[in-house]
Each structure stands twice: as structure tokens, then as C-alpha cells.
Design a protein around this motif. Structure first.
Motif, short mmCIF file in Angstrom:
data_model
loop_
_atom_site.label_atom_id
_atom_site.label_comp_id
_atom_site.label_asym_id
_atom_site.label_seq_id
_atom_site.Cartn_x
_atom_site.Cartn_y
_atom_site.Cartn_z
N GLU A 161 0.86 -1.24 0.12
CA GLU A 161 0.01 0.07 0.05
C GLU A 161 0.72 1.34 -0.12
N LYS A 193 -7.99 -7.51 2.75
CA LYS A 193 -9.25 -6.86 2.41
C LYS A 193 -9.02 -5.36 2.88
N ARG A 196 -7.42 -3.93 -0.36
CA ARG A 196 -8.42 -4.00 -1.58
C ARG A 196 -9.39 -2.62 -1.41
N ALA A 197 -9.81 -2.25 -0.02
CA ALA A 197 -10.76 -1.53 0.10
C ALA A 197 -10.15 0.02 -0.06
N ARG A 199 -7.34 0.71 -2.18
CA ARG A 199 -7.45 0.70 -3.52
C ARG A 199 -8.81 1.31 -4.14
N LYS A 200 -9.83 0.60 -4.09
CA LYS A 200 -10.96 0.98 -4.18
C LYS A 200 -11.50 2.42 -4.17
N GLU A 201 -11.14 2.86 -2.85
CA GLU A 201 -11.53 4.22 -2.48
C GLU A 201 -10.68 5.19 -3.29
N SER A 203 -9.53 4.54 -6.34
CA SER A 203 -9.79 4.81 -7.60
C SER A 203 -11.09 5.52 -7.67
N PHE A 204 -12.07 5.31 -6.88
CA PHE A 204 -13.21 6.04 -6.76
C PHE A 204 -13.02 7.57 -6.76
N ASN A 205 -12.18 7.90 -5.81
CA ASN A 205 -11.97 9.56 -5.75
C ASN A 205 -11.21 9.87 -7.08
N SER A 207 -11.63 8.75 -10.12
CA SER A 207 -12.82 9.00 -11.08
C SER A 207 -13.57 10.03 -10.96
#
Length: 213
Positions: A161, A193, A196-197, A199-201, A203-205, A207
Motif C-alpha cells: 500500500e 481486505k 483492497r478497500a 485501492r477501491k477508495e 480509484s473512486f476518488n 474517477s
């Protein structure tokens, strides 16, 4: 010239003690008798390596910092080059091949004088792909701008990370790792986990930022 500090995160561990003692002397012989700072986690909670490293680096403003695991060392050339070249622009990873050792090779290392020159030709047949962690060289200011995520506890994912969001440059050469018992992976799935969370956060930010720019 900026002073240099070696910070070693440490939680007492019988199987790693001899290697830890050897590594501390290895650094003292190369970077000065007062260069090593051991940041201790004495509690019995899961080892929080991120928090221990963050706390250690924060103690030494204005310094170049070698962040080293208690069981890792480099050939002399790579260590001294990294200390010489590191600046506030990026973190240096002065190795590109992970070199684990056997029980017999560990004993061979521990019987050597830590002041003796370490070359890149030890244990040529045991080289593996690059390691994420082990030893990093960084300035205090660069690291403290975006320190490690302290939500990771126990073994796994904290280095991945951190490196994902950190500017780095690698050198060629081995990272020697002194043999010890395998750490518990009891917290690995939780850390995976969490990673992964995160990374998703991110990516969302990213975008959302693209859509609003």
C-alpha cells in the motif's frame, strides 16, 4: 551534510534476536556508532510495523533515514550509494533481488564480523524477484509528507500500500535476509481486505476528480 539515522522497527522475538544483533552492528560499523535507532513495540498486541516506523522516522527531522527490517542487510556499495544519493524527491530502494538464507547460511553470516565487507556475490544461487520492503532509504521530510498507513496490523500488505503511492527508484543488487521462523499470517486476510478497500477508495476518488475537472 545531512545526518543519517537507521531506524529498525522491533518487537522482541527469540528466533530473530541473533540476526537483529548482527544487523545493528553491521549498520554501526558503516554509518556510525550512534546511527542506529531501534523503535520498540513492547506490547503483546499484533505488531504494527507501520506505526512503529512512522513513530521512529518522526523523531529525526532533517535526517536521511535508512528504514531497515531487523533481519535485512545490503552489500556495502548499495547502502552507501543510497545514503549518498537520496533526496527529497523520492525514496530509494537499494536492491532488486531478494536473497533469503537457509539455517546454515544464517550461521555462516552470524559467525562473520559485521564490520567485514559485504559484497553482492554472496549466495548467488538463492536470488529471487525483488522484495517490496526490507530496506528503504528516504529523507525525513519526504517520508513524513505521506507516512505509512497504521491501520495495517500483523503481517502483510502495509508495504504494498505504501509503495503504491510513493515515488521510488531502485538500484540493482541483493537484499540479504537472515533466516528466522515464519511470521504468523493470522492477520493477512484482514490486511488484504483493507488494502483492497483502500485501492477501491482511491480509484473512486480519482474517477470523481476526472469527472469534475
Amino acid at each position: 551534510m545531512q545526518p543519517v539515522k537507521v531506524v529498525i522497527p522491533w518487537m522482541p522475538n527469540k528466533s530473530r534476536q541473533a540476526g537483529f544483533d548482527w544487523v545493528c552492528e553491521y549498520y554501526r560499523h558503516r554509518l556510525g556508532s550512534d546511527s542506529v535507532h531501534v523503535e520498540l513495540q513492547s506490547s503483546k498486541k499484533p505488531f504494527n510495523r507501520s506505526r512503529t516506523i512512522n513513530r521512529a522516522v518522526a523523531r529525526f527531522p532533517g535526517c536521511k533515514i535508512v528504514i531497515s527490517d531487523a533481519d535485512c542487510f545490503l552489500c556495502d556499495h548499495a547502502l552507501l550509494r543510497a545514503v549518498d544519493e537520496v533526496d527529497d524527491e523520492m525514496m530509494l530502494i537499494p536492491h532488486n533481488r531478494f536473497c533469503p538464507t537457509s539455517v546454515e547460511q544464517k550461521q555462516w553470516i552470524l559467525e562473520r564480523n559485521p564490520a567485514e565487507k559485504v559484497t553482492a556475490r554472496w549466495f548467488l544461487k538463492t536470488r529471487r524477484r525483488p522484495a517490496q520492503a526490507g530496506i528503504w532509504v528516504v529523507t525525513h521530510d519526504f517520508f513524513m509528507d505521506a507516512p505509512m498507513d497504521e491501520r495495517f496490523e500483523g503481517w502483510g500488505c502495509e508495504d504494498t500500500e505504501f509503495l503504491r503511492r510513493t515515488a521510488t527508484r531502485r538500484f540493482s543488487g541483493p537484499l540479504y535476509h537472515i533466516h528466522h521462523k515464519r511470521p504468523s499470517k493470522r492477520h493477512f486476510m484482514r490486511n488484504k481486505k483493507l488494502h483492497r478497500a483502500i485501492r477501491k477508495e482511491v480509484s473512486f476518488n480519482e474517477s470523481n476528480n476526472l469527472e469534475t475537472s
